[in-house]
Design a protein around this motif. Structure first.
Motif, mmCIF file in Angstrom:
data_model
loop_
_atom_site.group_PDB
_atom_site.id
_atom_site.type_symbol
_atom_site.label_atom_id
_atom_site.label_comp_id
_atom_site.label_asym_id
_atom_site.label_seq_id
_atom_site.Cartn_x
_atom_site.Cartn_y
_atom_site.Cartn_z
ATOM 1 N N MET A 1 31.089 33.300 45.794
ATOM 2 C CA MET A 1 31.108 33.051 44.375
ATOM 3 C C MET A 1 31.496 34.455 43.449
ATOM 4 N N LEU A 2 32.391 34.370 42.617
ATOM 5 C CA LEU A 2 32.586 35.375 41.607
ATOM 6 C C LEU A 2 32.009 35.226 40.411
ATOM 7 N N GLU A 3 31.333 36.153 39.671
ATOM 8 C CA GLU A 3 30.969 36.096 38.433
ATOM 9 C C GLU A 3 31.039 37.224 37.705
ATOM 10 N N ALA A 4 31.995 37.764 36.951
ATOM 11 C CA ALA A 4 32.199 38.764 36.378
ATOM 12 C C ALA A 4 32.112 38.818 34.769
ATOM 13 N N LYS A 5 31.355 39.479 34.177
ATOM 14 C CA LYS A 5 31.127 39.561 32.768
ATOM 15 C C LYS A 5 31.618 40.721 31.951
ATOM 16 N N LEU A 6 32.432 40.776 31.135
ATOM 17 C CA LEU A 6 32.868 41.799 30.408
ATOM 18 C C LEU A 6 32.320 41.633 29.036
ATOM 19 N N SER A 7 32.016 42.942 28.636
ATOM 20 C CA SER A 7 31.576 43.032 27.227
ATOM 21 C C SER A 7 32.528 42.713 26.202
ATOM 22 N N GLU A 8 33.745 43.081 26.520
ATOM 23 C CA GLU A 8 34.807 42.853 25.296
ATOM 24 C C GLU A 8 36.011 42.323 25.995
ATOM 25 N N ARG A 64 31.386 37.634 48.479
ATOM 26 C CA ARG A 64 32.252 37.852 49.636
ATOM 27 C C ARG A 64 33.875 38.171 48.972
ATOM 28 N N PRO A 65 34.540 39.048 49.888
ATOM 29 C CA PRO A 65 35.944 39.347 49.361
ATOM 30 C C PRO A 65 36.714 38.027 49.094
ATOM 31 N N ASP A 94 33.696 29.897 45.787
ATOM 32 C CA ASP A 94 34.614 30.241 47.178
ATOM 33 C C ASP A 94 35.600 29.368 47.349
ATOM 34 N N GLU A 95 36.763 29.744 47.727
ATOM 35 C CA GLU A 95 37.857 28.815 48.315
ATOM 36 C C GLU A 95 38.122 28.032 46.939
ATOM 37 N N ALA A 96 38.141 28.412 45.774
ATOM 38 C CA ALA A 96 38.278 27.518 44.513
ATOM 39 C C ALA A 96 39.798 27.498 44.492
ATOM 40 N N ASP A 97 40.234 26.524 43.500
ATOM 41 C CA ASP A 97 41.740 26.550 43.102
ATOM 42 C C ASP A 97 41.660 26.761 41.537
#
Length: 369
Positions: A1-8, A64-65, A94-97
């Protein structure tokens, strides 16, 4: 799973605006170290490399990558729905479309959520070799933008020449010719050194060195000012200054209750007081700290607009202005840009910012092509 939170969200919007005309579809390669994008334009003349390091995000998790195949035009449209100061969160299973984007407004309770379809893009990750360049030019990104835009009105190509004289941009058109010369701002050219692309560690070392040198210079200057004052004062003037200081620091005490003094002492005090007022009228030591601060600000302004040239040997190459104009759109991400050149090697145009970097590689023109 990916979760990336940007402040702006504005940072991601500026990044996509800079590369969307060069690249249509690309994979965002996500791993525990951050998010990386590498792609070539359709004509295989230019390559763009982008990196968002994990510490740049308020919160980052990648189990995971995983590649995220994205159509940059579609992603740009979705990002236009966010304000520049909105908190932007990217999510993907993971493996999402589907790529999920969440925008949180800082000044209200508004939360917007969008889903964008991902693509399967077959693209090999290119290994960019570490290159030692013959010349590196660091200049304000706004100046680089102005030069390439002005010269693009004259012709389709620009010759970039780095010599002891400076760096020259020249364009020959059918109706007019033009060239711009930028000279070294601070000192002589650095020759005979190994020139490589800067890393994040190099930037941190430079900032620490600049900070320590400025502190030392400031302390040294303050000491010199004190020394000058001590040398200019005679012994008699020092004694009179002490008398004046005693009077200056006790104005209220003299008003409430005067101390008993001899007539001679009063006359001496009044005489010294007159001499002190005259002396104080000519000297203004209180303005010295302000002068040092203004010089410090001037130094910072000079650093932000300086041109630094490092050269091992003379370099002269010709490039397409159309690509350089596209590269210059990254000026909103960084106040400075680096041009790194070697004969018969692609030009490297690098913008470094707090969240990572964006680098462009452009093949030189050969002959009349």
């Amino acid at each position: 799973m990916l979760e990336a939170k940007l402040s702006e969200a504005g940072t991601l919007k500026k990044l996509l605006d800079a590369i969307k005309e060069l690249v249509t579809d690309a994979n965002f390669e996500c791993n525990e170290e951050g998010i990386v994008l590498q792609a070539m334009d359709n004509s295989h003349v230019a390559l763009v490399s982008v990196k968002f390091a994990a510490p740049a995000f308020k919160r980052y998790r990648c189990d995971r990558p995983m590649p995220l195949g994205v159509n940059l035009t579609s992603l740009t449209k979705v990002l236009k729905c966010a304000k520049d100061d909105d908190i932007c969160t990217l999510k993907a299973a993971d493996e999402a479309d589907v790529l999920n984007l969440v925008y949180e407004a800082k000044n209200s309770d508004r939360i917007a959520e969008y889903d964008m379809k991902l693509m399967d893009i077959d693209a090999d990750t290119l290994n960019i070799p570490e290159t030692e360049y013959d010349a590196r030019v660091t200049l304000p990104s706004a100046e680089f933008t102005r030069i390439v835009r002005d010269l693009s009105q004259l012709g389709e190509s620009v010759r970039i020449e780095v010599s002891k004289e400076g760096v020259r941009f020249a364009s020959d058109g059918e109706a007019a010719n033009g060239n711009v010369l930028l000279r070294q701002s601070d000192g002589s050219h650095i020759t005979g050194s190994t020139i490589k692309p800067k890393t994040e560690a190099d930037d941190e070392e430079e900032e620490e060195a600049e900070g320590s040198s400025r502190k030392k210079a400031k302390v040294k200057k303050e000491k010199n000012d004190d020394d000058v004052e001590m040398e200019d004062d005679d012994k008699d003037e020092d004694k009179e200054k002490e008398d004046e200081d005693e009077e200056d620091f006790q104005p209220k005490e003299n008003e409430d209750g005067e101390e008993e003094k001899d007539d001679e002492g009063e006359e001496e005090d009044s005489g010294s007081k007159k001499r002190k007022k005259k002396a104080n009228g000519t000297s203004k030591p209180s303005k010295k700290p302000k002068t040092s601060k203004s010089k410090g600000k001037a130094t910072e302004d000079e650093d932000s607009s300086s041109v630094v040239i490092e050269m091992n040997q003379h370099v002269s190459l010709t490039f397409s202005l159309k690509y350089l104009v596209n590269f210059s759109k990254s000026a909103s991400l960084s106040p400075k840009v680096q041009l790194m050149m070697s004969n018969d090697v692609p030009l490297l145009v690098a913008y470094d910012f707090n969240q990572g970097y964006i680098r462009y590689y452009l093949a030189p023109k050969i002959g009349d092509d």
